[in-house]
Design a protein around this motif. Structure first.
Motif, PDB file in Angstrom:
ATOM      1  N   THR A 153      40.313  38.114  35.540  1.00  0.00           N
ATOM      2  CA  THR A 153      40.843  38.281  36.903  1.00  0.00           C
ATOM      3  C   THR A 153      40.957  37.217  37.916  1.00  0.00           C
ATOM      4  O   THR A 153      41.397  36.635  39.053  1.00  0.00           O
ATOM      5  N   GLY A 154      40.417  35.886  36.534  1.00  0.00           N
ATOM      6  CA  GLY A 154      40.613  34.544  37.331  1.00  0.00           C
ATOM      7  C   GLY A 154      41.743  34.785  37.584  1.00  0.00           C
ATOM      8  O   GLY A 154      43.327  34.454  37.059  1.00  0.00           O
ATOM      9  N   ILE A 155      42.188  32.699  37.517  1.00  0.00           N
ATOM     10  CA  ILE A 155      44.022  32.445  38.007  1.00  0.00           C
ATOM     11  C   ILE A 155      44.236  31.848  36.594  1.00  0.00           C
ATOM     12  O   ILE A 155      43.341  31.601  35.299  1.00  0.00           O
ATOM     13  N   GLY A 156      45.430  32.626  36.173  1.00  0.00           N
ATOM     14  CA  GLY A 156      46.196  32.402  35.244  1.00  0.00           C
ATOM     15  C   GLY A 156      45.750  33.617  34.274  1.00  0.00           C
ATOM     16  O   GLY A 156      46.145  33.993  33.232  1.00  0.00           O
ATOM     17  N   GLY A 157      44.524  34.518  34.826  1.00  0.00           N
ATOM     18  CA  GLY A 157      44.481  35.402  33.766  1.00  0.00           C
ATOM     19  C   GLY A 157      43.002  35.449  33.360  1.00  0.00           C
ATOM     20  O   GLY A 157      42.363  36.504  33.122  1.00  0.00           O
ATOM     21  N   ARG A 158      42.473  34.035  33.483  1.00  0.00           N
ATOM     22  CA  ARG A 158      41.217  33.984  32.600  1.00  0.00           C
ATOM     23  C   ARG A 158      40.023  34.716  32.937  1.00  0.00           C
ATOM     24  O   ARG A 158      39.909  35.365  34.131  1.00  0.00           O
ATOM     25  N   ILE A 159      39.506  34.987  32.185  1.00  0.00           N
ATOM     26  CA  ILE A 159      37.993  36.103  32.270  1.00  0.00           C
ATOM     27  C   ILE A 159      36.924  34.766  33.163  1.00  0.00           C
ATOM     28  O   ILE A 159      36.838  33.851  32.574  1.00  0.00           O
ATOM     29  N   THR A 160      36.257  35.148  33.539  1.00  0.00           N
ATOM     30  CA  THR A 160      35.036  34.996  34.744  1.00  0.00           C
ATOM     31  C   THR A 160      34.340  35.606  33.937  1.00  0.00           C
ATOM     32  O   THR A 160      33.957  36.593  33.824  1.00  0.00           O
TER      33      THR A 160
END
Length: 452
Positions: A153-160
């Motif tokens: 759900t992070g920027i660019g679909g990154r996993i947080t």
């Protein structure tokens, strides 16, 4: 016109931050450069400053909440502007604080692809190897989470880290098999492991660890539950990661520091009067380490996956403890400093650490770590490597002991120096030679040694 305040990117690989404490409230007036909040990340605790003067219109993130870089945290109505509500047309004209990267907040389109009869989500247009932050990877490893099955759900679909924590609580979706394919349970399981890049034995071990962690600890009468702070969680994750990834080896040498003790005794009062802070033993040991690193530059190296980086600059990381955390600020270009210069750098970093004012730059670029465990009276310790550095040395307490010199017993001021090394990078021979060099330099201090 209101100004948006977004979660800043406080470091090159930082993807999220936790609001440790709001320093302002709704309705407060702030000047430009006033601190708005304290933010904890995987790398540092820092204050977020305001880039405008104005009044706090709305605070959108609660204390203790972890959000991605670029997330809207608050609105500030600049001086001379009328306040607007969040839903008013003026909000569409809001400007963002310039110190944060501009983001659209739009998530990448997702598609599904079938691989070996197994469907898994992939990012539209993504190329090459997916990169995760150290905190995300460590948390996933601790709980046996396959990151390829986690929706970012992070920027660019990154996993947080928040995505991984959600996966730990709710579980990750199981691999979906194409209808009409007749596979028994064992075959499906084997294929799922293959797609995740794991063997069945790997996954069994991960599941065993996860199940062990899930077992609740009995709480007795009078026991106290202490919440894990972001800083403490980061320390724990990094220590676990270091011990799991780096094959630690250890050695210790005895050093006769009698002449060093005499030198400091005759110098400390004048030094304190002249410089305004105390002269400790640590700068002398760091100076000896730096000179030995020049002789054995391989000790000043880091592990980098498929290669070893031997650093040109000598930047000494210094372990500094507070009441509830451990920080490792860095003395840059230590080899270019005198004993006085090192002492002054230590004093400055210690003050900033205790005041919570360490910057990202203060914590970055270390190539070798020195840990002063002797201040606690310790005489023997086995430090954990500050990855990706190749080694860490502990300076233990200086104590008077009877030793044999020229077949006679004498009372001398002795200190143990303890080295932990990454055996992927270093071997016993070079480490033994390095430690002997440090020993000779410490024992060589005397009345003629220049502090300046």
């Amino acid at each position: 016109m209101a100004t948006k305040v977004l979660m800043p990117q406080l470091g090159e690989s930082v993807t999220e931050g936790t609001i440790a404490k709001w320093l302002v409230q709704k309705g407060d007036f702030v000047n430009k450069y006033d601190a708005l909040a304290e933010v904890n990340t995987d790398k540092v605790t820092a204050e977020v400053p305001s880039t405008v003067s104005g009044r706090i219109q709305e605070i959108l993130i609660a204390e203790g909440e972890t959000v991605s870089v670029g997330t809207l945290m608050m609105y500030i109505v600049e001086e001379g502007e009328n306040e607007t509500s969040e839903n008013s047309p003026e909000v569409t004209k809001q400007t963002e604080q310039s110190f944060v990267p501009e983001t659209t907040g739009k998530q990448p389109e997702m598609k599904r692809e079938t691989i070996n009869q197994i469907e898994k989500p992939t990012q539209q247009g993504s190329r090459g190897k997916v990169r995760y932050s150290p905190a995300v990877m460590t948390l996933a490893q601790e709980h046996g989470i396959d990151l390829s099955l986690v929706m970012g759900t992070g920027i660019g679909g990154r996993i947080t880290r928040k995505d991984v924590e959600k996966a730990v609580q709710e579980g990750v979706p199981a691999p979906t098999f194409t209808q009409g394919v007749n596979l028994d349970t064992e075959e499906k399981t084997a294929m799922a492991y293959t797609t995740a890049g794991l063997t069945q034995e790997d996954t069994r071990k991960q599941n065993a660890v996860t199940q062990a962690k899930a077992q609740p600890v009995p709480i007795g009468v009078g026991d106290q539950e202490i919440p894990i702070t972001p800083v403490r969680r980061t320390i724990a994750n990094r220590m676990v990661q270091s011990k799991q990834e780096a094959p630690h080896a250890w050695m210790m040498v005895e050093v006769d520091a009698t002449n060093l003790v005499k030198l400091r005794e005759v110098s400390k009062d004048e030094f304190k009067r002249k410089e305004g802070f105390s002269l400790t033993y640590l700068p002398f040991f760091i100076k000896a380490v730096v000179e030995a690193l020049k002789e054995f530059p391989m000790m000043n190296s880091s592990w980098s996956g498929d290669k070893i980086i031997m650093h040109k600059n000598i930047n000494i990381s210094l372990a500094v403890a507070t009441d509830n955390a451990l920080f490792v600020p860095v003395i840059k270009d230590t080899d270019q400093k005198s004993i006085y210069g090192i002492a002054k750098s230590i004093e400055g970093l210690a003050q900033k650490t205790r005041a919570g004012k360490l910057s990202i730059d203060d914590m970055a670029g270390g190539t070798f770590t020195v840990n002063n465990t002797g201040t606690f009276g310790s005489i023997l310790s086995q430090p954990i490597i500050n990855a990706p550095q190749a080694a860490i040395m502990s300076v233990e307490a200086i104590v008077k002991r009877p030793v044999v010199i020229d077949d006679m017993i004498a009372v001398r001021s002795m200190v143990n120096l303890c080295l932990s090394l990454d055996h992927r990078v270093l071997d016993g021979l070079i480490c033994g030679q390095f430690m002997q060099s440090v020993k000779r330099k410490v024992e060589g201090y005397g009345a003629g040694t220049s502090i300046y």
